[in-house]
Design a protein around this motif. Structure first.
Motif, short mmCIF file in Angstrom:
data_model
loop_
_atom_site.label_atom_id
_atom_site.label_comp_id
_atom_site.label_asym_id
_atom_site.label_seq_id
_atom_site.Cartn_x
_atom_site.Cartn_y
_atom_site.Cartn_z
N TRP A 103 10.95 60.60 43.43
CA TRP A 103 11.80 59.49 42.63
C TRP A 103 12.25 59.95 41.46
O TRP A 103 11.73 60.81 40.88
CB TRP A 103 10.84 58.40 42.31
N LYS A 104 13.47 59.72 41.06
CA LYS A 104 14.18 60.22 39.91
C LYS A 104 14.27 59.38 38.77
O LYS A 104 14.75 59.82 37.70
CB LYS A 104 15.64 60.41 40.34
N GLY A 105 13.83 58.02 38.84
CA GLY A 105 13.78 57.53 37.55
C GLY A 105 14.31 55.91 37.77
O GLY A 105 15.10 55.68 39.06
N PHE A 106 14.12 55.00 36.89
CA PHE A 106 14.74 53.63 37.14
C PHE A 106 16.14 53.31 37.14
O PHE A 106 16.81 54.08 36.26
CB PHE A 106 13.81 52.56 36.05
N ARG A 107 16.72 52.50 37.72
CA ARG A 107 18.13 52.14 37.70
C ARG A 107 18.05 50.53 37.45
O ARG A 107 17.51 49.90 37.87
CB ARG A 107 18.82 52.47 38.99
N ALA A 108 18.71 49.95 36.58
CA ALA A 108 18.72 48.43 35.74
C ALA A 108 19.52 47.82 37.08
O ALA A 108 20.20 48.31 37.85
CB ALA A 108 19.62 48.30 34.96
#
Length: 669
Positions: A329-334
């Motif tokens: 996982w690379k991080g949140f996306r709105a």
């Protein structure tokens, strides 16, 4: 760690929780004693003194009175709150503004959510829990109750509308793990104990208000204000430590529930996707209900925006949970855009969501669907399936069993599924499931004289579908009916229960298949055990439990054996598997309804880590004659259900319609 290990750990956690809160109460007593000592000392205008001297001045009688008062306040407040929550999960869901959707879902999203819950319940062999929708844009969920039979699953509006079906399955599987692992009872106890500690702060607030608006005596108002301020500080000090305990207990259990959800669905995409969507969602997982924080440790994700250095965080950070599930996982996306729903023209009936399966899958996951045993379905394979289910699939269905749940729900006759969701028709459905061809005329006469006319009309409508229904739908349809039957008014339920018993006893005996259905039904609808059945066993608890276990083995031995010697050999094989010396096998006529009910009530006290041994002994008994009949599996499932061990269906066994002549006497022993 399997289901039984979790159950044993839940018991130990309950003991630990009581011990930790007892220490917190002792701390509160100490702080209160110190506060009163300071207040008393300086109100007398005395010179400065050490804390020990101040406390000594109070005297032991005063200190004992303080301890008794604080303990009484906390105990009474905790008891009062726990009594408010005695209804189980329903009380919590309704306090958050939840609306039950089992009987009448209003939207496609609600129908899809209900389908997901029902599929998982059928796959795990449990009654369908009540499903509540909380009108909140946040993405969150919870499971609440004291045991699986009174559990509810709460889903926010954001959860059912923003998540895809796979993500919703991950969330629901996470909540089912809390149901199975004994977390729910611990969660409710935490709510009650925390309320007991918080009440001290509330009393302080009342006294402060009394200090502002009391009588004309300024000194009296000042004293009230000072005492109130002190109690406010004391109360919130206790809450501080209580929340620390709550958070520490909850965080670790969330990791375990995430792992269980992956095991349940055999995929990490669903639950990981739900957590990612929460992180990028505008409303996140923060519930807006005024009392949402009281139940913060029950939610799928944290409902609090801030916590002091993470000390009060009831859940691990989202990023930590996601990374465990998806290391890439690379991080949140709105995101705030809802998932596409099924086209409006599809109708509610088209949202079942079960993927098409091949004919081979159907034959493997839907026993009896082809009307004959598969050629490779040997007795040994059947026995292996039963033992595998008891060993590894209690509260942890296999992919085959999950597929079975989906297929069963999608292929069940529409008229019977609709009846299972309506309180009037659900009664007619259960009556129909208890009908036997030999006694149908007598049973119909009983219903004509004692059942509601509207129920009789529903029964007449269902008769054609019931006549053609494969027998493997019997217990699943009962499970589907539980939420509708729970909605009956008390008087309606008592009439329904009396009619069920009359149908059972119509011919003077109770068949094994009838008793199994009756026990699953009563265990789900009457979650409080029959305490009166245990009264005469308290002095010799361990011996009584062993006697009850042997009686259950005897019932299983007689279930499908008409010859006493064959049943005796099966009974002795089960006793050896249980590790006990068998007693003489009771005659079939001694296996009465009342005695079986009593044996079940006593055997429910079996320690969690001993329950799998009992279930395997029962499986050994039923398989000893070389034939594993579906009705024997029904009996095993009913006993497991009453032991609070959710047993999934067993693919590969012979149809439930296999010959079975085991009967129980309907008369009192």
């Amino acid at each position: 760690m399997n289901f039984f290990d979790y159950q044993d750990k839940a018991r130990r956690n309950s003991t630990l929780l009581v011990a930790l809160f007892s220490l917190a109460v002792l701390g509160l007593i100490g702080i209160t004693t110190l506060f009163i000592a300071l207040l008393t000392h300086y109100s007398r205008g005395q010179d400065s003194a050490s804390l020990v001297q101040m406390i000594t001045e109070l005297g032991w009688d005063t200190i004992a009175g303080i301890a008794a008062t604080i303990s009484a306040i906390i105990a009474i407040a905790s008891y009062f709150r726990l009594r408010q929550l005695a209804a189980g999960g329903r009380a919590i869901a309704e306090s958050l503004g939840g609306k039950k959707i089992n009987i009448a879902p209003n939207t496609l999203a609600e129908q899809r959510a209900l389908n997901v819950v029902e599929e998982m319940a059928l796959a795990s062999g449990t009654p369908v829990p009540d499903v509540y929708v909380i009108e909140d844009a946040a993405i969150n969920a919870f499971a609440a109750g004291y045991k699986p039979t009174d559990a509810v699953i709460g889903l926010t509006r954001g959860c059912i509308e923003q998540l895809s079906r796979e993500e919703l399955q991950g969330v629901v599987a996470h909540e089912f793990s809390h149901i199975f692992n004994g977390d729910m009872r611990l969660n409710i106890r935490i709510v009650g104990l925390l309320h007991g500690i918080l009440i001290i702060g509330l009393v302080g607030g009342w006294l402060i208000r009394g200090g502002h608006f009391g009588g004309r005596d300024s000194r009296g108002r000042a004293a009230l204000f000072g005492i109130g301020a002190g109690l406010l500080v004391i109360g919130y000090t206790g809450t501080f430590f209580g929340n620390l305990i709550k958070s520490a207990v909850s965080r670790q259990r969330e990791y375990l529930a995430d792992a269980s959800a992956v095991q349940f669905t055999r995929s990490n995409r669903g639950i990981a996707g739900a957590l990612k969507k929460i992180g990028g969602h505008t409303a996140g997982s923060n519930l807006q209900a005024t009392n949402a924080s009281e139940f913060s440790h029950m939610y799928f994700a944290s409902s609090l925006k801030h916590s002091l250095l993470g000390l009060f965080a009831t859940h691990p950070p989202l990023a930590a949970r996601i990374t465990r599930l998806d290391p890439q996982w690379k991080g949140f996306r709105a995101t705030s855009r809802p998932e596409p729903q099924a086209p409006s023209g599809a109708g509610l009936a088209g949202v079942a969501g079960a993927a098409p399966v091949s004919q081979l899958d159907q034959a493997e996951t839907h026993p009896g669907a082809t009307g004959q045993r598969a050629t490779n379905n040997t007795y040994q394979a059947q026995l292996n399936q039963v033992m595998e289910t008891v060993d590894n699939n209690i509260a942890a269905p296999s992919p085959t069993q999950l597929e079975f749940g989906r297929n069963l729900l999608s292929r069940a006759p529409e008229s019977l599924k609709a009846a299972a969701h309506d309180p009037f028709a659900a009664r007619a459905l259960v009556y129909g499931l208890l009908m036997s061809p030999e006694q149908q005329a007598l049973q119909l006469d009983i219903l004509t004289r004692s059942a509601h006319p509207a129920v009789l009309r529903e029964f007449a409508k269902l008769q054609p579908a019931l006549a053609q229904m494969p027998e493997e739908y019997r217990l699943p349809l009962v499970d589907l009916s539980i939420p509708a039957l729970k909605a009956l008014a008390p008087q309606q339920y008592q009439i329904f229960k009396r009619n069920v018993i009359k149908l059972l006893r119509a011919d003077g005996k109770v068949e094994v298949r009838e008793w199994a259905l009756y026990r699953v039904l009563m265990h789900a609808l009457e979650s409080t055990p029959d305490r009166h059945r245990k009264i005469d066993t308290r002095k010799n608890r361990s011996g009584s439990v062993t006697d009850a276990q042997q009686f259950l083995l005897a019932a299983m031995a007689h279930a499908d054996n008409t010859e006493y010697l064959v049943a005796k050999r099966a009974f002795e094989a089960g006793a050896r598997a249980l590790g006990i010396t068998p007693v003489p096998l009771p005659a079939g006529s001694d296996i009465t309804l009342q005695r079986l009910d009593k044996a079940i009530a006593i055997a429910s006290d079996t320690a969690p880590l001993q329950k799998p041994l009992l279930l395997k002994a029962l499986a050994t008994t039923l398989a000893h004659d070389g034939v594993i009949a579906g009705r024997e599996i029904e009996l095993l499932r009913a006993i497991a259900d009453c032991l609070d061990c959710p047993m999934p269906p067993v693919p590969g066994t012979s149809p439930a319609g296999a010959a079975s002549t085991g009967c129980l006497s309907a008369h009192t022993s």
